[in-house]
Design a protein around this motif. Structure first.
Motif, PDB file in Angstrom:
ATOM      1  N   UNK A 126       1.172  17.754 -17.912  1.00 51.05           N
ATOM      2  CA  UNK A 126       0.983  17.142 -19.221  1.00 51.05           C
ATOM      3  C   UNK A 126       0.493  15.707 -19.037  1.00 51.05           C
ATOM      4  N   UNK A 127      -0.708  15.443 -19.493  1.00 46.85           N
ATOM      5  CA  UNK A 127      -1.214  14.069 -19.467  1.00 46.85           C
ATOM      6  C   UNK A 127      -0.809  13.422 -20.788  1.00 46.85           C
ATOM      7  N   UNK A 128       0.367  12.775 -20.753  1.00 43.98           N
ATOM      8  CA  UNK A 128       0.982  12.239 -21.954  1.00 43.98           C
ATOM      9  C   UNK A 128       2.309  12.926 -22.188  1.00 43.98           C
ATOM     10  N   UNK A 129       3.334  12.135 -22.546  1.00 42.83           N
ATOM     11  CA  UNK A 129       4.659  12.723 -22.754  1.00 42.83           C
ATOM     12  C   UNK A 129       5.256  12.160 -24.047  1.00 42.83           C
ATOM     13  N   UNK A 137      -3.525  22.314 -17.122  1.00 46.50           N
ATOM     14  CA  UNK A 137      -3.510  20.889 -17.435  1.00 46.50           C
ATOM     15  C   UNK A 137      -3.705  20.723 -18.938  1.00 46.50           C
ATOM     16  N   UNK A 138      -2.720  20.103 -19.578  1.00 48.02           N
ATOM     17  CA  UNK A 138      -2.785  19.878 -21.026  1.00 48.02           C
ATOM     18  C   UNK A 138      -3.030  18.408 -21.280  1.00 48.02           C
ATOM     19  N   UNK A 139      -4.121  18.114 -21.970  1.00 45.67           N
ATOM     20  CA  UNK A 139      -4.510  16.737 -22.252  1.00 45.67           C
ATOM     21  C   UNK A 139      -3.911  16.286 -23.575  1.00 45.67           C
ATOM     22  N   UNK A 144      -5.702  19.091 -26.666  1.00 48.03           N
ATOM     23  CA  UNK A 144      -5.277  19.056 -28.066  1.00 48.03           C
ATOM     24  C   UNK A 144      -4.954  17.622 -28.486  1.00 48.03           C
ATOM     25  N   UNK A 145      -5.315  16.665 -27.621  1.00 49.41           N
ATOM     26  CA  UNK A 145      -4.991  15.263 -27.883  1.00 49.41           C
ATOM     27  C   UNK A 145      -6.113  14.539 -28.601  1.00 49.41           C
ATOM     28  N   UNK A 146      -6.919  13.821 -27.814  1.00 53.11           N
ATOM     29  CA  UNK A 146      -8.032  13.052 -28.371  1.00 53.11           C
ATOM     30  C   UNK A 146      -9.304  13.394 -27.615  1.00 53.11           C
ATOM     31  N   UNK A 147     -10.365  13.677 -28.353  1.00 48.47           N
ATOM     32  CA  UNK A 147     -11.621  14.051 -27.719  1.00 48.47           C
ATOM     33  C   UNK A 147     -12.201  12.961 -26.851  1.00 48.47           C
ATOM     34  N   UNK A 158      -9.979  25.299 -22.940  1.00 53.67           N
ATOM     35  CA  UNK A 158      -9.577  25.595 -24.320  1.00 53.67           C
ATOM     36  C   UNK A 158      -9.467  24.258 -25.056  1.00 53.67           C
ATOM     37  N   UNK A 159     -10.207  24.106 -26.136  1.00 56.70           N
ATOM     38  CA  UNK A 159     -10.299  22.821 -26.825  1.00 56.70           C
ATOM     39  C   UNK A 159     -10.046  22.959 -28.320  1.00 56.70           C
ATOM     40  N   UNK A 160      -9.339  21.969 -28.852  1.00 57.43           N
ATOM     41  CA  UNK A 160      -9.175  21.868 -30.303  1.00 57.43           C
ATOM     42  C   UNK A 160      -9.700  20.544 -30.825  1.00 57.43           C
ATOM     43  N   UNK A 161      -9.993  19.596 -29.927  1.00 55.59           N
ATOM     44  CA  UNK A 161     -10.485  18.271 -30.319  1.00 55.59           C
ATOM     45  C   UNK A 161     -11.729  17.936 -29.510  1.00 55.59           C
ATOM     46  N   UNK A 162     -12.574  17.076 -30.096  1.00 55.41           N
ATOM     47  CA  UNK A 162     -13.867  16.780 -29.499  1.00 55.41           C
ATOM     48  C   UNK A 162     -14.210  15.316 -29.724  1.00 55.41           C
TER      49      UNK A 162
END
Length: 338
Positions: A162-165, A216-218, A247-250, A270-274
């Protein structure tokens, strides 16, 4: 105009009927009207001139609003003290100088963490099972698996990085428990006690995190220092058959580096943000095989937007009772928002 009592300050509610249905359904609306019997309700959308006229006539101390509310004009600071925003980023709604001048602003904050974590889990599983690949291939090419040895993978026992907690990551850790994964995270500002409580390993560096993560989850914040912090150097450290989920910041990710890794190494994404939203029609991300794309759907689904309404009601009750506001946006938070 007579001065209102502290328990009944002038309140203006601005939202569309659809927003009202989702964020403030009848049971929550009843609580709102009981708290502020004299509130004024205005239907959005509003033209800028209508908005300025409404603000001038009502002179609200509190505004409760959602996505379709126009930007606040500077003169709103003369009477407005608290803006309770039912949604996320307030950059397009509240000029920075209003927060500098003391305007209190809250948003949906951590009330959406569970649904974003839920969407993250969906994207992780989709990438591991190659859902994006097979969905397109079966619908447009008439394909079927060849033999009994597809390249699909299970989440059970994987190493998840997890990049960010923050709040979303904490919810995701809980959702991942049944899969018996090994979780690492890189978030230097988070105290050791949080890592210990969550049973998460503190990665020594981003290089350590990426090189030891099968998934790896951003989720790093979108602050200027993080612009394109994830590029070729980090992405190429991911192990063979790893998947990358954002799913964080593009703006944190160099999308061209993702394209190269997908085409050259077969990285599943797999992306939800761009970086640019909506994602341009000619974006090379759309042409990749090894990818699952969502159009920024990670936030609260319409059926769970009532959670944001409940948080807003709690904040409104806190405001009139002089209690601390939840998810109060300061200048640092404002500057990190997209």
């Amino acid at each position: 105009m007579n001065m209102k009592s502290r328990s009944h300050p002038p309140v203006l509610v601005v939202m569309t009927q659809q927003e009202k249905h989702e964020f403030m359904p009848p049971d929550l609306e009843a609580r709102l009207r009981a708290l502020f019997p004299e509130l004024v309700w205005a239907d959005a959308p509003l033209r800028d001139d209508q908005w300025r006229e409404l603000l001038s006539e009502q002179r609200p101390e509190i505004i409760l609003c959602a996505w379709e509310t126009p930007s606040l004009p500077p003169e709103a600071a003369e009477h407005l003290k608290y803006l309770c925003f039912l949604c996320g980023s307030i950059r397009s709604l509240v000029p920075r100088e209003l927060i500098e001048s003391g305007l209190k602003v809250t948003n949906w904050g951590s009330s959406v963490s569970n649904t974003v974590a839920e969407c993250t889990l969906l994207l992780i599983l989709a990438a591991l099972r190659r859902v994006g690949n097979w969905s397109v291939a079966m619908r447009t090419k008439g394909e079927w698996k060849k033999g009994r040895h597809p390249d699909t993978l299970s989440l059970f026992g994987r190493r998840v990085g997890l990049h960010g907690l923050g709040a979303i990551s904490c919810e995701l850790v809980r959702l991942l428990e049944p899969f018996r994964v090994q979780i690492s995270a890189y978030s230097p500002s988070v105290p050791d006690e949080t890592y210990k409580t969550l049973n998460v390993r503190r990665a020594e560096s981003l290089e350590d995190l990426f090189s030891t993560s099968d998934v790896l989850v951003e989720l790093a914040p979108g602050k200027p220092d993080n612009y394109h912090i994830v590029g070729d150097d980090l992405i190429n450290l991911l192990p063979e058959n790893a998947v990358f989920v954002n799913v964080g910041r593009g703006m944190v990710v160099d999308e061209q580096a993702l394209v190269r890794a997908s085409r050259e190494r077969g990285l599943h994404i797999a992306l939800d943000v761009y970086e640019v939203e909506p994602l341009p029609v000619d974006s090379p991300l759309r042409s990749l095989d090894n990818i699952t794309l969502l159009p920024h759907l990670g936030g609260p689904t319409p059926d769970r937007r009532r959670d944001c309404g409940k948080l807003a009601l709690q904040n409104l009750e806190n405001y009139v009772s002089d209690k601390p506001l939840i998810n109060l946006i300061d200048l640092n938070t404002y500057d990190r928002a997209t």
